[in-house]
Design an enzyme around this catalytic site. Structure first.
Site, short mmCIF file in Angstrom:
data_model
loop_
_atom_site.label_atom_id
_atom_site.label_comp_id
_atom_site.label_asym_id
_atom_site.label_seq_id
_atom_site.Cartn_x
_atom_site.Cartn_y
_atom_site.Cartn_z
CD GLU A 182 52.17 70.00 36.51
OE1 GLU A 182 51.54 70.63 35.64
OE2 GLU A 182 51.62 69.34 37.40
CD GLU A 253 50.93 70.62 41.61
OE1 GLU A 253 49.91 70.23 40.98
OE2 GLU A 253 51.59 71.61 41.26
#
Length: 573
Positions: A182, A253
């Site tokens: 991320e 995710e």
């Protein structure tokens, strides 16, 4: 003669099976991952090996497979494996190789998210604290000291997997690896050193030649051939898609719940909502979905990040203890089965999308020999509707998707739950009622003369304790020779919790929260004439996982200390 031919045929099949086991070719195209020449729709679940015990691993993996999963995904935890520079720990619940081999033994694939920054609500984002003291280091950017240590650890893990022949290219279960995590969330703050770091990280990872694809999650500028992927709860809506038409649409995710912090209630995400967004992602050409978490487990010891409770994603399909949580586990299992019924059509068919009503759509896949699969979607979250599709009527409950593997019969609807809800009950195993079962640690509040470190300025707690302890005493002496006015103690802190003592008497406490990075403690105090000792016990509830890139030199950034301590009278207020 016929018997001889039969034996030869058996030997030939065995030879094919052995050859396949030692060399699985993993590539990808714009539709999906391709394993041994076959496109795959893959369902994956995150199970983190150090958040459970080795004794639990076989059962957890078996239940995941029973729930219709194909892949087990895990982070790699740098601070567990290299607690000190060059000192490694891969024992017990840190035994990554054993965990991956258990995945392989149960006939599943593995996805290895090396990071080595992982976030994951894990202490210090997975970084070992000794990185903090490396001269001139700047975390997660185009900085030579950081890149050297990051490359050393990443190479160590990759070589360990290669030695054990755990990559699919060697016949092992690992079909994917991840570098960074991320990073797009902070990339802009690093200026020109952000994009150059992304390019370096991708090139470094690919250069390790694992024989399987690499990915970067939430990184829309992931350089080729690294795949950019989506994280979140609604990737069928929020994901802009791969940054190349030659890359598949992947979801690393899909949050089955959300992280819980002290003082807050658990986040409950319904099985219906999870199923809806998985079905929508697949309807929009998604081919890899990972549930984060499928089993959350326990943050043992001091492994949780700031303010994170010990229980991790207890609302996942497998709860903290590895028990099946219904209806989440069963409803998703039915979803997986329905998708697998038409996976060939989805992967080879030509997709079309058209309206069925004001808030209703159809996604249709048509392949050769009359193969057809459809997703009928009702985006209206308030009303059930009836739609006409292929000259037949279909009832769509509010906010739901129906899957028709043959474009005729409904195999699954995301809103219709047939699995009965279960409940978890607890029984007493051990009563801690005997004195010998309890331990007690006593520490007297120190005074200034007893301190081992003295400073003319307020020191940073974490830089001082080196993460060897969650606590640090701050103490100073104060001369009081007046009776004018009421005396107050005022403390501004950027730590997590404070306990205050005056002349060894406890006078109160204060604490912050995950959403408030500082707090203030103020209390009236009684002082003796002459010398008084004020002692402050500062505590951290885990280290932060996000690092402020401004100033860039994180080493010089104070992030857990007192910013002001003063005593004053009412007249001073």
């Amino acid at each position: 003669m016929e018997l001889f031919r039969f034996h030869c045929w058996l030997l030939f099949l065995a030879a094919i099976a052995i050859a396949s086991a030692v060399d699985d070719d993993v590539t990808y195209d714009g539709r999906s991952l391709i394993i041994n020449g076959q496109r795959k729709i893959l369902f994956s679940g995150s199970i983190h090996y150090p958040r459970s015990t080795p004794e639990m691993w076989p059962s957890l993996i078996s239940k995941a497979k029973g729930g219709g999963l194909d892949v087990i995904q895990t982070y790699v935890f740098w601070n567990l494996h290299e607690p000190q520079p060059g000192q490694y720990d891969f024992n017990g619940k840190h035994d990554l190789v054993r965990f991956i081999k258990e995945v392989q033994a149960q006939g599943m694939y593995a996805s290895l998210r090396i990071g080595p920054f992982i976030e994951g609500e894990w202490n210090y984002g997975g970084f070992p604290f000794w990185l903090h003291d490396i001269p001139n280091i700047i975390f997660r950017c185009d900085n030579e000291p950081f890149k050297a240590h990051m490359q050393n650890f990443t190479t160590l893990i990759v070589n360990m997997m290669k030695t054990e022949k755990l990559y699919a290219s060697q016949g092992g279960p690992i079909i994917l690896s991840q570098i960074e995590n991320e990073y797009k969330n902070v990339e802009a703050a690093f200026g020109e050193k952000g994009p150059s770091y992304v390019k370096w990280a991708a090139a470094m990872a690919v250069g390790l030649q694992t024989g399987v694809p690499w990915m970067m999650c939430k990184q829309d500028d992931a350089p080729d051939p690294v795949i950019n992927t989506c994280n979140g709860m609604q990737c069928g809506i929020t994901f802009k898609g791969p940054n190349s038409p030659n890359k598949p649409s992947m979801w690393t995710e899909n949050w089955t719940s959300f992280v819980q912090v002290y003082g807050e209630a658990p986040y409950i995400r319904s099985a219906q909502d999870i199923a809806f967004h998985v079905a929508l992602f697949i309807a929009k050409n998604g081919s890899f979905i990972n549930y984060y978490m499928y089993h959350g487990g326990t943050n043992f010891g001091r492994t949780a990040a700031a303010f994170i409770i010990t229980s991790y994603y207890d609302q996942a399909p497998l709860d903290e203890y590895g028990l099946i949580r219904q209806p989440k586990w069963g409803h998703l299992k039915e979803l997986h089965a329905a998708v697998k019924l038409c996976s060939d059509t989805l992967l080879s068919g030509a997709p079309t999308n058209y309206s069925l009503g004001n808030k209703q759509e159809a996604y249709v896949f048509q392949a050769g020999q009359g193969q057809c699969a459809a997703f009928l979607i009702n985006f209206d979250t308030t009303s059930q509707v009836t739609v006409l599709f292929e000259n037949s009527s279909y009832v769509l409950p509010r906010g739901s998707i129906s899957i028709l593997p043959d474009c005729e019969n409904v195999a699954f609807n995301t809103q219709k739950v047939s699995t009965q809800q279960n409940t978890r009950s607890m029984t007493t195993a051990i009563k801690f009622s005997l004195d010998e079962l309890w331990g007690e640690f006593r520490e007297s509040a120190p005074n200034f003369n007893q301190t081992s470190l003295k400073s003319n300025t307020l020191v940073d707690q974490i830089s001082t304790s080196k993460d060897a302890s969650d606590y640090l005493w701050y103490t100073f002496s104060f001369e009081h020779n007046t009776t004018d006015g009421e005396i107050w103690l005022h403390v501004d802190s950027t730590a997590h919790v404070l306990h205050a003592f005056v002349n060894k008497d406890y006078i109160g406490s204060a604490h912050g929260s995950r959403h408030n990075g500082s707090f203030t403690f103020t209390a009236a105090v009684s002082l003796n004439n002459g010398t008084n000792n004020i002692s402050l016990l500062s505590g951290m509830v885990g280290l932060p996982v996000h690092f402020n890139p401004v100033p860039l030199n994180f080493v010089s950034t104070s992030f857990a200390s007192y910013t002001a301590i003063k005593c004053f009278t009412m007249a001073d207020m």
